[in-house]
Design a protein around this motif. Structure first.
Motif, PDB file in Angstrom:
ATOM      1  N   ALA A 122      12.179  29.978 -16.233  1.00 20.96           N
ATOM      2  CA  ALA A 122      11.257  30.490 -15.518  1.00 20.96           C
ATOM      3  C   ALA A 122      11.244  31.958 -15.516  1.00 20.96           C
ATOM      4  O   ALA A 122      10.334  32.535 -15.061  1.00 20.96           O
ATOM      5  CB  ALA A 122      11.635  29.867 -13.904  1.00 20.96           C
ATOM      6  N   ASN A 123      12.483  32.658 -15.886  1.00 20.00           N
ATOM      7  CA  ASN A 123      12.598  34.013 -15.872  1.00 20.00           C
ATOM      8  C   ASN A 123      13.078  34.555 -17.025  1.00 20.00           C
ATOM      9  O   ASN A 123      14.262  34.757 -17.330  1.00 20.00           O
ATOM     10  CB  ASN A 123      13.335  34.340 -14.672  1.00 20.00           C
ATOM     11  CG  ASN A 123      12.983  33.961 -13.392  1.00 20.00           C
ATOM     12  OD1 ASN A 123      12.230  34.363 -12.845  1.00 20.00           O
ATOM     13  ND2 ASN A 123      13.501  32.580 -13.139  1.00 20.00           N
ATOM     14  N   PRO A 124      12.243  34.682 -18.328  1.00 18.96           N
ATOM     15  CA  PRO A 124      12.978  35.040 -19.542  1.00 18.96           C
ATOM     16  C   PRO A 124      13.620  36.229 -19.607  1.00 18.96           C
ATOM     17  O   PRO A 124      14.455  36.383 -20.526  1.00 18.96           O
ATOM     18  CB  PRO A 124      11.355  35.040 -20.368  1.00 18.96           C
ATOM     19  CG  PRO A 124      10.589  34.332 -19.561  1.00 18.96           C
ATOM     20  CD  PRO A 124      10.997  34.514 -18.407  1.00 18.96           C
ATOM     21  N   ASN A 125      13.199  37.357 -18.762  1.00 17.79           N
ATOM     22  CA  ASN A 125      14.078  38.340 -18.746  1.00 17.79           C
ATOM     23  C   ASN A 125      15.387  38.177 -17.994  1.00 17.79           C
ATOM     24  O   ASN A 125      16.144  39.261 -17.964  1.00 17.79           O
ATOM     25  CB  ASN A 125      13.285  39.605 -18.036  1.00 17.79           C
ATOM     26  CG  ASN A 125      12.199  39.808 -18.888  1.00 17.79           C
ATOM     27  OD1 ASN A 125      12.182  39.922 -20.158  1.00 17.79           O
ATOM     28  ND2 ASN A 125      10.848  40.367 -18.257  1.00 17.79           N
ATOM     29  N   ALA A 126      15.709  37.425 -17.150  1.00 21.08           N
ATOM     30  CA  ALA A 126      16.968  37.127 -16.686  1.00 21.08           C
ATOM     31  C   ALA A 126      18.027  36.765 -17.717  1.00 21.08           C
ATOM     32  O   ALA A 126      17.780  36.022 -18.562  1.00 21.08           O
ATOM     33  CB  ALA A 126      17.101  36.181 -15.597  1.00 21.08           C
ATOM     34  N   ASP A 127      19.209  37.517 -17.493  1.00 20.64           N
ATOM     35  CA  ASP A 127      20.303  37.194 -18.610  1.00 20.64           C
ATOM     36  C   ASP A 127      21.637  37.062 -17.833  1.00 20.64           C
ATOM     37  O   ASP A 127      22.168  37.674 -17.328  1.00 20.64           O
ATOM     38  CB  ASP A 127      20.397  38.313 -19.445  1.00 20.64           C
ATOM     39  CG  ASP A 127      21.441  37.933 -20.592  1.00 20.64           C
ATOM     40  OD1 ASP A 127      21.875  36.838 -20.581  1.00 20.64           O
ATOM     41  OD2 ASP A 127      21.959  38.946 -21.362  1.00 20.64           O
TER      42      ASP A 127
END
Length: 311
Positions: free
Chosen positions: A61-66
């Motif tokens: 849902a949040n590709p930039n979250a790592d």
């Protein structure tokens, strides 16, 4: 149940200064940013499979979250978010506290061991279990006529992430009052310890006692014989049946406690926690944890909504 406060060290470490995108409702509502952050998560083994699932699903849902599980001592030591295995917030715990599930602790021994055979014909009530696991006062020790404590060796955890403290609290005891031997490291090692000692008995969280794939009690384990109803005893044959029973009624001898997050003010973590309450708790049963009751779940959701609304 006697409620005391215990904090385990499940920690999130911020290693970068940029704050990544986050979803405020679990439906992909991302912040407008091209930066990313890595959040390291130090998880006790009984919650690690659930945390790994959260990481995978949140990333979709949040590709930039790592997010990643902490594997180095440095990442484990430096914490900006802790998991609490307690009923209430410790007055000395800084930041926000949000609960997402409950966990249950089951007393076990090795199947067909000396301890299993010695206890198999008993029906252990709360008083007997307390005597089994904990030292009594001098009078209690002198009156230990049935010598049940001579037939077993108790193994309990001795780390900051151990469930020893909440288990002791359930019986009105301190963690320093366990009989037997203390084992350092994760509570998963308690299962290995009793496997090597024919008299060994211990306790552990459901995900360490049941196979999460087959949903059955691990083949080398036996639950101690509790003084409970036939219906309640039958529920132990399946992880899902046991979870259902524990969510609807109390089983004497099985502590059930809340588990949640405590963390300092942080925009991205608020978003992650909000996503967990909105979406991540759907995986609680799959990974051996209980849902909060409806009242508590609504209270925690309301708390997170207030936190994110303030941003």
């Amino acid at each position: 149940m006697k409620k005391r406060l215990y904090t385990a060290a499940l920690t999130f470490t911020l290693s970068l200064t940029a704050i990544g995108a986050w979803a405020d409702n679990g439906n992909g509502g991302n912040d407008a940013t091209n930066h990313s952050s890595t959040y390291y998560i130090n998880a006790p083994r009984f919650v690690r499979p659930l945390v790994e699932k959260w990481i995978d699903e949140y990333k979709k849902a949040n590709p930039n979250a790592d997010f990643a599980i902490a594997k180095t001592a440095t990442n484990k030591k430096n914490s900006s978010l802790s998991i609490l295995i307690q009923q209430e917030k410790d007055a000395n715990t800084a930041g926000k506290t949000v609960y997402f599930a409950q966990y249950a602790i089951v007393p076990v021994t090795s199947k067909d061991s000396e301890a299993d055979k010695a206890l198999s014909k008993r029906a252990l009530n709360a008083k007997t279990l307390k005597k089994l696991f904990f030292f009594g006062d001098d009078l209690d020790e002198a009156e230990n006529k049935d010598k049940i404590t001579d037939q077993v060796v108790v193994y309990a955890g001795n780390s900051s992430t151990s469930l020893a403290a909440p288990f002791a609290s359930y019986y009105g005891e301190q963690a320093g009052n366990f009989r037997g031997k203390r084992i350092a490291g994760d509570d998963a090692y308690l299962i290995s310890a009793i496997a090597e000692d024919p008299k060994g008995v211990t306790f552990n969280a459901l995900p360490n006692v049941y196979d999460l794939q087959s949903r059955q009690l691990k083949g080398d384990l036996a639950v101690l014989p509790l003084d409970i109803s036939k219906e309640q005893k039958a529920s132990f044959t399946s992880l899902d049946n046991l979870i259902g029973t524990l969510e609807s009624t109390e089983i004497k001898g099985i502590p059930v406690e809340k588990v949640g997050f405590s963390y300092a003010d942080n925009h991205a973590i608020d978003g992650f926690v909000a996503w967990i309450l909105a979406n991540g708790t759907a995986y609680n049963h799959q990974f051996g944890l209980l849902q909060l009751n409806h009242k508590d779940a609504a209270q925690e959701s309301s708390k997170v909504n207030q936190l994110t609304a303030q941003k």
